[in-house]
Design an enzyme around this catalytic site. Structure first.
Site, PDB file in Angstrom:
ATOM      1  CB  ALA A  29       2.544  -3.083  -2.473  1.00  0.00           C
ATOM      2  CB  THR A  33       7.239  -6.228   1.514  1.00  0.00           C
ATOM      3  OG1 THR A  33       6.411  -6.960   2.417  1.00  0.00           O
ATOM      4  CG2 THR A  33       6.527  -4.963   1.097  1.00  0.00           C
ATOM      5  CB  ILE A 108       2.194  -3.886 -11.415  1.00  0.00           C
ATOM      6  CG1 ILE A 108       3.264  -3.341 -10.450  1.00  0.00           C
ATOM      7  CG2 ILE A 108       0.954  -3.006 -11.367  1.00  0.00           C
ATOM      8  CD1 ILE A 108       3.727  -1.921 -10.765  1.00  0.00           C
ATOM      9  CG  ASP A 109       4.261  -8.459  -7.902  1.00  0.00           C
ATOM     10  OD1 ASP A 109       3.379  -9.261  -8.271  1.00  0.00           O
ATOM     11  OD2 ASP A 109       4.403  -8.118  -6.709  1.00  0.00           O
ATOM     12  CG  HIS A 126      -3.655  -0.644  -9.874  1.00  0.00           C
ATOM     13  ND1 HIS A 126      -3.413  -0.510  -8.529  1.00  0.00           N
ATOM     14  CD2 HIS A 126      -4.887  -0.099 -10.073  1.00  0.00           C
ATOM     15  CE1 HIS A 126      -4.442   0.098  -7.953  1.00  0.00           C
ATOM     16  NE2 HIS A 126      -5.345   0.349  -8.852  1.00  0.00           N
ATOM     17  CB  CYS A 137      -1.457   0.690 -32.296  1.00  0.00           C
ATOM     18  SG  CYS A 137       0.191   0.005 -31.969  1.00  0.00           S
TER      19      CYS A 137
HETATM   20  P1  NAD Z   1       0.589   0.198  -0.107  1.00  0.00           P
HETATM   21  O1  NAD Z   1       2.075   0.352  -0.217  1.00  0.00           O
HETATM   22  O2  NAD Z   1      -0.247   1.401  -0.049  1.00  0.00           O
HETATM   23  O3  NAD Z   1       0.258  -0.656   1.199  1.00  0.00           O
HETATM   24  C1  NAD Z   1       0.933  -1.846   1.491  1.00  0.00           C
HETATM   25  C2  NAD Z   1       0.510  -2.251   2.896  1.00  0.00           C
HETATM   26  O4  NAD Z   1       1.088  -3.512   3.163  1.00  0.00           O
HETATM   27  C3  NAD Z   1       0.989  -1.275   3.970  1.00  0.00           C
HETATM   28  O5  NAD Z   1      -0.107  -0.890   4.781  1.00  0.00           O
HETATM   29  C4  NAD Z   1       2.020  -2.083   4.764  1.00  0.00           C
HETATM   30  O6  NAD Z   1       1.968  -1.831   6.136  1.00  0.00           O
HETATM   31  C5  NAD Z   1       1.588  -3.499   4.481  1.00  0.00           C
HETATM   32  N1  NAD Z   1       2.677  -4.485   4.492  1.00  0.00           N
HETATM   33  C6  NAD Z   1       3.866  -4.414   3.845  1.00  0.00           C
HETATM   34  N2  NAD Z   1       4.572  -5.550   4.037  1.00  0.00           N
HETATM   35  C7  NAD Z   1       3.811  -6.340   4.858  1.00  0.00           C
HETATM   36  C8  NAD Z   1       3.999  -7.628   5.425  1.00  0.00           C
HETATM   37  N3  NAD Z   1       5.100  -8.351   5.188  1.00  0.00           N
HETATM   38  N4  NAD Z   1       3.024  -8.130   6.223  1.00  0.00           N
HETATM   39  C9  NAD Z   1       1.901  -7.393   6.482  1.00  0.00           C
HETATM   40  N5  NAD Z   1       1.657  -6.173   5.957  1.00  0.00           N
HETATM   41  C10 NAD Z   1       2.609  -5.661   5.149  1.00  0.00           C
HETATM   42  O7  NAD Z   1       0.141  -0.798  -1.270  1.00  0.00           O
HETATM   43  P2  NAD Z   1      -1.260  -0.950  -2.009  1.00  0.00           P
HETATM   44  O8  NAD Z   1      -2.374  -0.835  -1.052  1.00  0.00           O
HETATM   45  O9  NAD Z   1      -1.101  -2.166  -2.840  1.00  0.00           O
HETATM   46  O10 NAD Z   1      -1.358   0.316  -2.974  1.00  0.00           O
HETATM   47  C11 NAD Z   1      -0.250   0.804  -3.669  1.00  0.00           C
HETATM   48  C12 NAD Z   1      -0.280   0.706  -5.189  1.00  0.00           C
HETATM   49  O11 NAD Z   1       1.062   0.465  -5.532  1.00  0.00           O
HETATM   50  C13 NAD Z   1      -1.023  -0.432  -5.785  1.00  0.00           C
HETATM   51  O12 NAD Z   1      -1.966   0.116  -6.580  1.00  0.00           O
HETATM   52  C14 NAD Z   1      -0.008  -1.206  -6.661  1.00  0.00           C
HETATM   53  O13 NAD Z   1      -0.414  -1.113  -8.003  1.00  0.00           O
HETATM   54  C15 NAD Z   1       1.274  -0.457  -6.554  1.00  0.00           C
HETATM   55  N6  NAD Z   1       2.464  -1.225  -6.140  1.00  0.00           N
HETATM   56  C16 NAD Z   1       2.604  -2.524  -6.488  1.00  0.00           C
HETATM   57  C17 NAD Z   1       3.728  -3.236  -6.097  1.00  0.00           C
HETATM   58  C18 NAD Z   1       3.831  -4.665  -6.531  1.00  0.00           C
HETATM   59  O14 NAD Z   1       3.297  -5.038  -7.578  1.00  0.00           O
HETATM   60  N7  NAD Z   1       4.494  -5.517  -5.733  1.00  0.00           N
HETATM   61  C19 NAD Z   1       4.703  -2.625  -5.312  1.00  0.00           C
HETATM   62  C20 NAD Z   1       4.539  -1.271  -4.965  1.00  0.00           C
HETATM   63  C21 NAD Z   1       3.404  -0.580  -5.388  1.00  0.00           C
END
Ligand code: NAD
Length: 253
Positions: A29, A33, A108-109, A126, A137
């Site tokens: 994720a 961000t 998932i985006d 995911h 179905c």
């Molecule tokens: P997580 O939220 O657990 O971890 C994200 C990590 O990214 C954090 O450790 C954070 O410190 C770091 N981070 C955030 N912005 C950053 C940046 N600009 N630069 C550097 N580091 C940065 O996410 P995960 O490990 O992907 O696990 C969470 C689950 O959530 C995944 O399975 C996913 O399916 C789902 N998810 C997906 C989205 C998406 O599709 N964008 C968003 C939220 C959650």
């Protein structure tokens, strides 16, 4: 090795990429961000606002299904407006240069597809929340259709064909992992000699097993994340910095 400053880190990253034959990025994720989609675990992240709805609850409760769709449509503005960020574009550059066969993602985006990586080469562990499926179905439904059904009474619709529950095409906690994607992720991971995790806290399993698999298979492991992860100790390079800043030097226009 944890790079002492960002410039050294980016130089070292570039050297590792140049020396590698097959670079496989593994994203979480954090790469999205900067595109306006909050992650789960950072302050202000999705989990600080909403407890996730486990799969068994989605199946057993109409109210849980209503809530799941309420949340999805509440996030619609974020998701619909999001465009690939610098991290996505940098990874797409590696792909277009033939350096990387695609990407393994927890996201998932749909933003890797938007950055120019062919959908067939985006391995989604995911799922994808830009469309929906019937859990019985497997028929695909577009979100616009779900919204039309949902909007009048806030009721999650069931499949008109078979009566099954319709869910965004994502994998919830407690739901089984997609077999085909898991197999392809394993193949891609084992083909890599450089595995780069980008923006993942590496705490969600079984996805977090892929960096470990790559390392055990002899690949170099790079972790790019602004926070520490449990795997930093086994990584060949840890870059603690902002993903867009770290990866933007790799973007080829
Ligand atoms: P997580 O939220 O657990 O971890 C994200 C990590 O990214 C954090 O450790 C954070 O410190 C770091 N981070 C955030 N912005 C950053 C940046 N600009 N630069 C550097 N580091 C940065 O996410 P995960 O490990 O992907 O696990 C969470 C689950 O959530 C995944 O399975 C996913 O399916 C789902 N998810 C997906 C989205 C998406 O599709 N964008 C968003 C939220 C959650």
């Amino acid at each position: 090795m944890i790079a002492s400053d960002l410039e050294t880190a980016v130089t070292r990253l570039r050297e590792l990429i140049d020396a590698a034959k097959v670079v496989v990025p593994f994203t979480g994720a954090g790469i999205s961000t900067e595109c306006g989609i909050p992650d789960f675990r950072s302050p202000g992240g999705i989990w600080t606002k909403n407890r996730p709805i486990p799969f068994d609850e989605f199946l057993s409760s109409q109210e849980a299904r209503n809530e799941a769709w309420r949340r999805r449509f509440a996030m619609e503005e974020h998701f619909a407006a999001a465009r690939p960020g610098r991290g996505h574009l940098a990874l797409a550059s590696l792909y277009k240069a033939g350096k990387s066969p695609g990407v393994v993602t927890q996201n998932i985006d749909n933003l890797h597809q938007g950055s120019g990586i062919a959908p067939a080469h985006v391995i989604e562990l995911h799922g994808n929340n830009t469309y929906a499926v019937c859990l019985a179905c497997a028929k695909r439904y577009e979100l616009s259709w779900v919204k039309e059904q949902f909007a009048p009474r806030g009721q999650a619709p069931d499949c008109p064909d078979c009566g099954g529950h319709i869910k965004s095409a994502t994998v919830s906690f407690g739901q089984s992992m997609p077999e085909h994607a898991m197999r392809r992720a394993e193949e891609m991971t084992l083909s890599s000699d450089l595995f780069v995790t980008v923006g993942s806290s590496l705490v969600v399993w079984p996805a977090a097993g892929f960096p470990l698999m790559a390392k055990r298979n002899g690949a170099n492991l790079v972790i790019i994340n602004r926070e520490a992860t449990e795997f930093d100790g086994i990584a060949d390079l840890v870059v603690r910095g902002d993903i867009g800043t770290v990866l933007s030097p790799l973007i080829v226009h």
